[in-house]
Design a protein around this motif. Structure first.
Motif, short mmCIF file in Angstrom:
data_model
loop_
_atom_site.label_atom_id
_atom_site.label_comp_id
_atom_site.label_asym_id
_atom_site.label_seq_id
_atom_site.Cartn_x
_atom_site.Cartn_y
_atom_site.Cartn_z
N ASP A 1 -26.77 9.37 28.31
CA ASP A 1 -26.94 10.49 27.39
C ASP A 1 -28.21 10.32 26.56
O ASP A 1 -28.52 9.21 26.11
N ILE A 2 -28.90 11.44 26.33
CA ILE A 2 -30.09 11.43 25.48
C ILE A 2 -29.81 12.28 24.24
O ILE A 2 -29.32 13.40 24.35
N PHE A 3 -30.12 11.72 23.09
CA PHE A 3 -29.85 12.37 21.81
C PHE A 3 -31.16 12.71 21.09
O PHE A 3 -32.14 11.97 21.18
N VAL A 4 -31.14 13.83 20.38
CA VAL A 4 -32.22 14.20 19.48
C VAL A 4 -31.56 14.69 18.19
O VAL A 4 -30.64 15.50 18.23
N GLY A 5 -32.02 14.17 17.06
CA GLY A 5 -31.43 14.57 15.79
C GLY A 5 -29.97 14.22 15.66
O GLY A 5 -29.21 14.90 14.95
N GLY A 6 -29.54 13.16 16.33
CA GLY A 6 -28.16 12.71 16.23
C GLY A 6 -27.17 13.46 17.10
O GLY A 6 -25.97 13.20 17.04
N LYS A 7 -27.66 14.39 17.94
CA LYS A 7 -26.78 15.15 18.82
C LYS A 7 -27.28 15.07 20.26
O LYS A 7 -28.46 14.87 20.52
N LYS A 8 -26.35 15.29 21.19
CA LYS A 8 -26.68 15.17 22.61
C LYS A 8 -27.50 16.36 23.07
O LYS A 8 -27.14 17.51 22.85
N VAL A 9 -28.59 16.06 23.75
CA VAL A 9 -29.46 17.12 24.28
C VAL A 9 -29.54 17.07 25.80
O VAL A 9 -29.88 18.06 26.45
N CYS A 10 -29.18 15.92 26.39
CA CYS A 10 -29.34 15.75 27.83
C CYS A 10 -28.31 14.78 28.37
O CYS A 10 -27.98 13.77 27.72
N GLY A 11 -27.78 15.10 29.55
CA GLY A 11 -26.89 14.20 30.25
C GLY A 11 -27.40 13.93 31.66
O GLY A 11 -28.07 14.78 32.26
N ILE A 12 -27.11 12.75 32.17
CA ILE A 12 -27.58 12.33 33.50
C ILE A 12 -26.38 11.85 34.31
O ILE A 12 -25.55 11.10 33.80
N GLN B 1 -29.86 28.45 22.06
CA GLN B 1 -29.74 28.83 20.66
C GLN B 1 -28.37 28.39 20.13
O GLN B 1 -27.43 28.20 20.90
N PRO B 2 -28.23 28.25 18.80
CA PRO B 2 -26.94 27.80 18.24
C PRO B 2 -25.77 28.65 18.71
O PRO B 2 -24.69 28.12 19.00
N GLN B 3 -25.97 29.98 18.79
CA GLN B 3 -24.86 30.85 19.18
C GLN B 3 -24.48 30.70 20.65
O GLN B 3 -23.43 31.18 21.08
N ASP B 4 -25.34 30.04 21.44
CA ASP B 4 -25.06 29.84 22.85
C ASP B 4 -24.24 28.58 23.13
O ASP B 4 -23.78 28.36 24.25
N ILE B 5 -24.09 27.74 22.12
CA ILE B 5 -23.34 26.50 22.29
C ILE B 5 -21.87 26.77 21.98
O ILE B 5 -21.55 27.31 20.92
N ILE C 1 -21.63 18.27 18.35
CA ILE C 1 -22.12 17.13 19.12
C ILE C 1 -23.30 17.47 20.03
O ILE C 1 -23.95 16.56 20.56
N ALA C 2 -23.59 18.77 20.23
CA ALA C 2 -24.65 19.15 21.17
C ALA C 2 -25.76 19.91 20.45
O ALA C 2 -25.52 20.59 19.44
N THR C 3 -26.95 19.80 20.98
CA THR C 3 -28.10 20.50 20.41
C THR C 3 -29.07 20.84 21.54
O THR C 3 -28.77 20.64 22.72
N ILE D 1 -33.49 24.12 19.08
CA ILE D 1 -32.79 24.01 17.80
C ILE D 1 -33.43 22.94 16.94
O ILE D 1 -33.60 23.11 15.72
N GLU D 2 -33.80 21.83 17.54
CA GLU D 2 -34.34 20.69 16.78
C GLU D 2 -35.77 20.88 16.33
O GLU D 2 -36.19 20.32 15.32
N THR D 3 -36.55 21.67 17.07
CA THR D 3 -37.98 21.82 16.75
C THR D 3 -38.38 23.21 16.29
O THR D 3 -39.45 23.38 15.70
#
Length: 322
Positions: free
Chosen positions: A180-191, A216-220, A227-229, A233-235
Motif C-alpha cells: 500500500d502507498i499512502f499520501v497524507g496519512g491515507k491510502k492512495v494506491c494498492g498493489i 474527488q471526495p464525493q466519489d469515495i 482511510i482513502a484519498t 485531494i491531497e494536492t
C-alpha cells in the motif's frame, strides 16, 4: 505505430504549431483524407484542434484519457509499457492480463481500463475503481528469478510507483508493507501481485496497480472516506493519468533492470527510505496468529522483521500490518 498515435506524436513534437495535412499524410504514410478522418475521430474522443486553411491543424487541448494512443505517445521505455491493451470498462484488468499472458504476451504488456466493475485487492477485497478518476492497470512481467523471490516484485513496484508519484505530484509518499502507498496519512494506491508458476520456475507475474488520481471526495464511498484519498485531494491539482503511467513505466523499467542485474539490495534500500511501517509499533494479523511489535526492517529477501516486547524477532512473510 498506428495513424492516430503518429498524429498525436507529431503534435507533441511540435507543441502549439500548425502542421499541414500534407505533412501529416507523409508522416503517417496515408492519404490526406485518412488524416482528416483520424483527426475527426480524435475530436470525438475529446481532443480539440484548430483547423486553418493553408496552415493545417493545431492541437489545442487533450483529454485526460488512458487510451492506447495517449499512453504510447510519449512512452520512453524499451519494453515496459510498449504494448498497451486498453478498455473502457472491464470487470478486472487482472483477469484480462492473465488471459493475455497465457496467450504469450510479451513482457512489459500493460492492460489498462478507464473503469473496473470488479477490481480487487489482497485477499479478494473489493477495490473501488470509478470511471475517469484513477489508474487501474495490470503489468505482465516474466522475470528469471527463483520462486521465493517473487514477492520482491511487489516491493519493487511500490518503489517505482512512489517515485512516479513524487516526481509528478511533488509529494513524498510512504509505503506500508508490503503493498500500500499512502499520501497524507491515507491510502492512495494498492498493489496486487499474482503468479503463474511451475515447480521450479515462474512463467509470469501479473502486477495489478490501483491508483486514485483525480478522485474527488464525493466519489469515495463513505466507508472508505477516513482511510482513502487521491492525488487530487491531497494536492488540489488535476493530473493527466497517461503521463503518470508513462513515468511509472520508466521508473519500473530502470529499477527492474537493475534488480535483475544486481539483486534486491538497492530495491530494499529505496523501499526502506519510503517506508511508513519501519520504526513504528505495528499489529500483524494472519489467519493463524496476531503479533504486536516494532517493525525494525526488511531481511535481505524483503521479509518484514518485527521485534516483540520481549526482544524476540519474527519474520512476517504475508499478513495484514496496521
Amino acid at each position: 505505430m498506428k495513424i492516430k498515435q503518429e498524429i498525436l506524436k507529431a503534435f507533441r513534437d511540435q507543441p502549439g504549431q500548425f502542421i499541414s495535412g500534407e505533412h501529416l499524410s507523409q508522416i503517417c504514410h496515408c492519404t490526406r483524407t485518412a488524416v482528416w478522418k483520424h483527426i475527426e475521430e480524435l475530436r470525438q474522443e475529446g481532443y480539440q484542434f484548430d483547423a486553418v486553411r493553408k496552415s493545417g491543424y493545431r492541437l489545442v487541448s487533450s483529454p485526460d484519457s488512458v487510451s492506447m494512443e495517449e499512453i504510447l505517445t510519449g512512452m520512453k521505455t524499451e519494453r515496459i509499457g510498449q504494448t498497451v491493451i486498453t478498455f473502457d470498462t472491464v470487470r478486472s484488468t487482472q483477469i484480462i492480463a492473465h488471459e493475455t499472458a497465457n496467450s504469450g504476451a510479451a513482457e512489459g504488456t500493460l492492460v489498462v481500463a478507464d473503469r473496473q466493475e470488479g477490481g480487487r485487492g489482497r485477499l479478494g477485497r473489493p477495490w473501488h475503481s470509478p470511471k475517469g478518476a484513477g489508474i487501474w492497470m495490470s503489468l505482465i512481467i516474466r522475470p528469471d528469478i527463483p520462486l521465493p523471490h517473487a514477492p520482491q516484485m511487489t516491493l519493487l513496484t511500490a518503489v517505482a510507483m512512489a517515485k512516479a508519484i513524487e516526481q509528478e505530484a511533488g509529494v513524498k509518499p510512504q509505503i506500508k508493507w508490503p503493498n500500500d502507498i499512502f499520501v497524507g496519512g491515507k491510502k492512495v494506491c494498492g498493489i496486487l501481485t499474482e503468479m503463474n508458476a511451475e515447480a521450479d520456475r515462474i512463467n509470469y507475474l501479473v502486477i495489478g496497480v490501483g491508483l486514485n488520481v483525480n478522485t474527488q471526495p464525493q466519489d469515495i464511498p463513505p466507508e472508505l472516506a477516513e482511510i482513502a484519498t487521491s492525488l487530487r485531494i491531497e494536492t488540489g491539482i488535476s493530473f493527466r493519468r497517461a503521463e503518470l503511467i508513462q513515468v511509472f513505466c520508466q521508473h519500473f523499467e530502470r529499477i527492474y533492470d537493475q534488480y535483475l542485474a544486481e539483486g534486491f539490495a538497492q530495491v530494499k534500500a529505496e523501499w526502506e527510505a519510503y517506508s511508513l511501517s519501519l520504526g513504528r509499533v505495528v499489529t500483524v494479523r494472519t489467519p493463524h496468529y496476531t503479533l504486536q511489535g516494532k517493525a525494525i526492517g526488511l531481511d535481505p529477501d524483503g521479509v518484514l522483521i518485527v521485534e516483540d516486547a520481549e526482544g524476540q524477532q519474527h519474520k512476517v512473510y504475508s499478513a495484514d500490518v496496521e
